[in-house]
Design an enzyme around this catalytic site. Structure first.
Site, mmCIF file in Angstrom:
data_model
loop_
_atom_site.group_PDB
_atom_site.id
_atom_site.type_symbol
_atom_site.label_atom_id
_atom_site.label_comp_id
_atom_site.label_asym_id
_atom_site.label_seq_id
_atom_site.Cartn_x
_atom_site.Cartn_y
_atom_site.Cartn_z
ATOM 1 N N LYS A 227 -3.314 -0.418 9.262
ATOM 2 C CA LYS A 227 -4.303 -1.330 8.673
ATOM 3 C C LYS A 227 -3.630 -2.279 7.690
ATOM 4 O O LYS A 227 -3.870 -3.490 7.714
ATOM 5 C CB LYS A 227 -5.360 -0.507 7.921
ATOM 6 C CG LYS A 227 -6.173 -1.322 6.939
ATOM 7 C CD LYS A 227 -6.922 -0.466 5.922
ATOM 8 C CE LYS A 227 -6.052 0.018 4.778
ATOM 9 N NZ LYS A 227 -6.777 0.694 3.707
ATOM 10 N N ARG B 63 -2.096 -7.709 6.308
ATOM 11 C CA ARG B 63 -1.111 -8.614 5.695
ATOM 12 C C ARG B 63 -0.579 -9.599 6.741
ATOM 13 O O ARG B 63 -0.406 -10.779 6.480
ATOM 14 C CB ARG B 63 0.060 -7.822 5.112
ATOM 15 C CG ARG B 63 -0.242 -7.195 3.771
ATOM 16 C CD ARG B 63 0.879 -6.219 3.397
ATOM 17 N NE ARG B 63 0.688 -5.654 2.074
ATOM 18 C CZ ARG B 63 -0.218 -4.719 1.771
ATOM 19 N NH1 ARG B 63 -1.031 -4.255 2.706
ATOM 20 N NH2 ARG B 63 -0.317 -4.247 0.541
ATOM 21 N N SER C 293 -3.519 -1.820 -6.828
ATOM 22 C CA SER C 293 -2.312 -2.601 -6.528
ATOM 23 C C SER C 293 -2.645 -3.832 -5.701
ATOM 24 O O SER C 293 -1.867 -4.781 -5.628
ATOM 25 C CB SER C 293 -1.341 -1.730 -5.727
ATOM 26 O OG SER C 293 -1.900 -1.439 -4.447
ATOM 27 N N GLU D 94 -3.797 7.006 -1.059
ATOM 28 C CA GLU D 94 -4.672 7.107 0.117
ATOM 29 C C GLU D 94 -4.429 8.387 0.916
ATOM 30 O O GLU D 94 -5.212 8.727 1.793
ATOM 31 C CB GLU D 94 -4.598 5.847 0.992
ATOM 32 C CG GLU D 94 -3.282 5.638 1.689
ATOM 33 C CD GLU D 94 -3.234 4.360 2.551
ATOM 34 O OE1 GLU D 94 -4.065 3.458 2.383
ATOM 35 O OE2 GLU D 94 -2.320 4.283 3.398
ATOM 36 N N HIS E 27 -12.342 3.964 -4.960
ATOM 37 C CA HIS E 27 -12.032 3.682 -3.548
ATOM 38 C C HIS E 27 -13.324 3.621 -2.735
ATOM 39 O O HIS E 27 -14.377 3.330 -3.288
ATOM 40 C CB HIS E 27 -11.066 4.743 -3.009
ATOM 41 C CG HIS E 27 -9.612 4.385 -3.252
ATOM 42 N ND1 HIS E 27 -8.568 5.143 -2.771
ATOM 43 C CD2 HIS E 27 -9.047 3.344 -3.893
ATOM 44 C CE1 HIS E 27 -7.415 4.586 -3.120
ATOM 45 N NE2 HIS E 27 -7.686 3.495 -3.806
ATOM 46 N N ARG F 292 -11.586 8.544 5.206
ATOM 47 C CA ARG F 292 -10.639 9.632 4.905
ATOM 48 C C ARG F 292 -11.362 10.922 4.506
ATOM 49 O O ARG F 292 -10.790 12.012 4.596
ATOM 50 C CB ARG F 292 -9.625 9.186 3.852
ATOM 51 C CG ARG F 292 -8.800 7.988 4.347
ATOM 52 C CD ARG F 292 -7.502 7.788 3.628
ATOM 53 N NE ARG F 292 -7.046 6.418 3.805
ATOM 54 C CZ ARG F 292 -6.401 5.956 4.888
ATOM 55 N NH1 ARG F 292 -6.126 6.760 5.895
ATOM 56 N NH2 ARG F 292 -6.028 4.686 4.956
HETATM 57 O O1 LIG Z 1 -2.530 -2.947 -0.085
HETATM 58 C C1 LIG Z 1 -2.957 -2.100 0.721
HETATM 59 O O2 LIG Z 1 -2.935 -2.270 1.955
HETATM 60 C C2 LIG Z 1 -3.528 -0.851 0.174
HETATM 61 C C3 LIG Z 1 -3.274 -0.499 -1.142
HETATM 62 C C4 LIG Z 1 -3.824 0.723 -1.767
HETATM 63 O O3 LIG Z 1 -4.901 0.319 -2.588
HETATM 64 P P1 LIG Z 1 -5.057 0.723 -4.150
HETATM 65 O O4 LIG Z 1 -3.849 0.269 -4.877
HETATM 66 O O5 LIG Z 1 -6.321 0.051 -4.544
HETATM 67 O O6 LIG Z 1 -5.173 2.226 -4.135
HETATM 68 C C5 LIG Z 1 -4.311 1.720 -0.723
HETATM 69 O O7 LIG Z 1 -5.009 2.765 -1.338
HETATM 70 C C6 LIG Z 1 -5.164 1.031 0.326
HETATM 71 O O8 LIG Z 1 -5.607 1.963 1.278
HETATM 72 C C7 LIG Z 1 -4.352 -0.022 1.060
HETATM 73 C C1 LIG Z 2 -8.361 2.908 -0.139
HETATM 74 C C2 LIG Z 2 -8.405 2.585 1.154
HETATM 75 O O1 LIG Z 2 -8.833 1.409 1.690
HETATM 76 P P1 LIG Z 2 -9.043 -0.065 1.109
HETATM 77 O O2 LIG Z 2 -8.076 -0.941 1.828
HETATM 78 O O3 LIG Z 2 -10.469 -0.405 1.434
HETATM 79 O O4 LIG Z 2 -8.784 -0.033 -0.389
HETATM 80 C C3 LIG Z 2 -7.964 3.562 2.188
HETATM 81 O O5 LIG Z 2 -7.845 3.158 3.364
HETATM 82 O O6 LIG Z 2 -7.727 4.740 1.875
#
Ligand SMILES: O=C(O)C1=C[C@@H](OP(=O)(O)O)[C@@H](O)[C@H](O)C1
Ligand SMILES: C=C(OP(=O)(O)O)C(=O)O
Length: 446
Positions: free
Chosen positions: A38, A43, A187, A334, A361, A406
């Site tokens: 994903k 990206r 992030s 995650e 989340h 999840r």
């Molecule tokens: O940049 C990304 O693709 C992601 C960053 C993370 O987010 P957070 O930093 O909000 O946890 C992760 O948990 C999310 O599933 C995907």
């Molecule tokens: C936190 C998650 O997704 P999102 O990209 O919606 O932040 C995830 O996939 O665990």
């Protein structure tokens, strides 16, 4: 065995009847091909849309989050053709950039990547772009992106909430420059600003000023993918100032990018090997990657299994014994639901730390895991920044999922070892893995 039908269009929020999670009759022994990441797919779509020439995305993930991203970019004028790749094999999307159009509407669903990565793109469009999504999207933090875009000169109507729904008034261009943000809640604020920055007149300098920064591998992924399309990035890990990222203005290249399998979605299948004392191979596991799921090799090994990376992929082998773990998951948040599920079945307690931000989340994951595991007879307590899990004999019951993919896969892991676990709305896995119930059943059938 009941395999619920998932909606034909994974963009639609899913509802499905209670799904009796299958128990494992014995040790699993399977090869599971996991669809694309994903995080890489979304990206890749954004960078291809911002490029100066067409590009390809091969083996993209087709799921709710990525289809919403593709639809949103289409609404902004980008052409995305879904078909087969240049060599005629496998699914590939051709992305044909175009001047970014305003007067558009974006449905973010509950995709963090869509709600955070696209507002900076919208700031480059030539008119207003309205953003809205699932009710949960209104509660997830977005202030880092909104405040930064405002500081860089974009007008945003958000009813002064710092959250969705909102309208970004694209002005056709953005000056860019220096900006400070607190990305301790996600992030994705940092990634969002960096991804569009090559198209800002001055590029960007992002300085994170918060106490902590979760999910660093995802920021590395952003930096790596920007470099692949020709952007110049200075960042802390290659000699730059701590907590500061700089992206120079430049035209981006259209690339032919192959998306890696989603290693976080490989988690339940590897967990199945651990829980049943079996063996699961995931083909195409990359030997070098920024995906946080790669940390599972170490984490699940510490919890009692062993793994081997060969030309066939990653083979994970369980021993039938599962050990508790004390681990800081801030970089790989995650993975928490799947690790918590395995920990609930272990022979000793676990402490999962560094993941306070999981309360924001898809759902409040710390509360949801505590309530659902305890609902099956478990003994989980929330700490300030994580979970303390003391394994107990578990019993069947309904495992609620709170529209969180999840949570659904975590419930399925527990169901392998516990009779009578029923997963509420397993179709919510369509967010990133629409085919989960079928894949799970096939894995168990060997
Ligand atoms: O940049 C990304 O693709 C992601 C960053 C993370 O987010 P957070 O930093 O909000 O946890 C992760 O948990 C999310 O599933 C995907
Ligand atoms: C936190 C998650 O997704 P999102 O990209 O919606 O932040 C995830 O996939 O665990």
């Amino acid at each position: 065995m009941t395999v619920p039908s998932v909606p034909a269009d994974p963009r639609t929020p899913s509802q499905s009847p209670l799904w009796p999670a299958p128990t494992a009759g014995g040790a699993v022994d399977a090869t599971v091909t996991v669809p694309g990441s994903k995080s890489v797919t979304n990206r890749g779509l954004v960078l291809a849309a911002l490029a100066a020439e067409p590009g390809w995305l091969r083996r993209p993930l087709r799921s709710r989050d990525t289809l919403l991203m593709a639809d949103a970019l289409r609404a902004l004028g980008v052409r995305i053709e879904e078909g087969v790749g240049p060599d005629g094999t496998g699914e590939a999307w051709r992305v044909i950039p175009a001047p970014l159009r305003g007067d558009a509407s974006v449905d973010v669903g509950n995709a963090g990547t869509v709600m955070r990565f696209l507002p900076p793109v919208a700031a480059l469009a030539d008119g207003p772009v309205r953003f809205d999504g699932d009710p949960r999207s209104h509660e997830r933090p977005l202030h880092g992106v909104i405040d930064a875009l405002r500081a860089l000169g974009t007008r945003i109507d958000d009813g002064k909430r710092g959250a969705l729904p909102m309208t970004v008034h694209g002005a056709g261009a953005l000056e860019g420059g220096r900006v400070e943000i607190d990305a301790s809640s996600s992030s994705q604020f940092v990634s969002a600003l960096l991804l569009s920055a090559p198209r800002f007149n001055q590029g960007v300098e992002v300085r994170h000023v918060g106490a902590k920064l979760p999910s660093m591998p995802h920021i590395r992924m952003t930096v790596d993918m920007l470099r692949v399309v020709g952007a110049q990035v200075d960042e802390p890990e290659t000699g730059g100032e701590p907590n500061v990222w700089r992206v120079s203005p430049s035209a981006l290249l259209g690339r032919d990018l192959v998306v890696e399998p989603d290693l976080s979605n490989a988690q339940p299948f590897l967990a199945a090997a651990l829980v049943t004392g079996g063996r699961v191979t995931v083909p195409d596991w990359p030997s070098r990657t920024t995906q946080p799921g790669d940390a599972l090799r170490e984490i699940f090994t510490e919890m009692g299994g062993s793994c081997e990376l060969t030309e066939q992929g990653l083979t994970f082998t369980g021993t039938g014994r599962i050990h508790g773990i004390d681990v800081d998951l801030s970089e790989v948040g995650e993975l928490t639901p799947g690790i918590a599920a395995v920990a609930a079945l272990a022979d000793s307690p676990s402490t999962l730390r560094g993941v306070a931000h999981l309360r924001l989340h898809e759902t409040d994951r710390l509360a949801a895991l505590t309530k659902e595991i305890n609902g099956l007879g478990g003994d989980v307590t929330e700490t300030e920044d994580g979970l303390h899990i003391r394994p107990r004999p578990l019993h069947g019951g309904v495992f609620h999922t709170y529209d969180d993919h999840r949570m659904a896969t975590a419930g399925a892991i527990i169901g392998l070892a516990v009779e009578g676990v029923e997963i509420e709305n397993v179709a919510t896995t369509a967010k990133t893995l629409p085919d989960f119930p079928r894949m799970w059943t096939e894995m168990l059938e060997g």
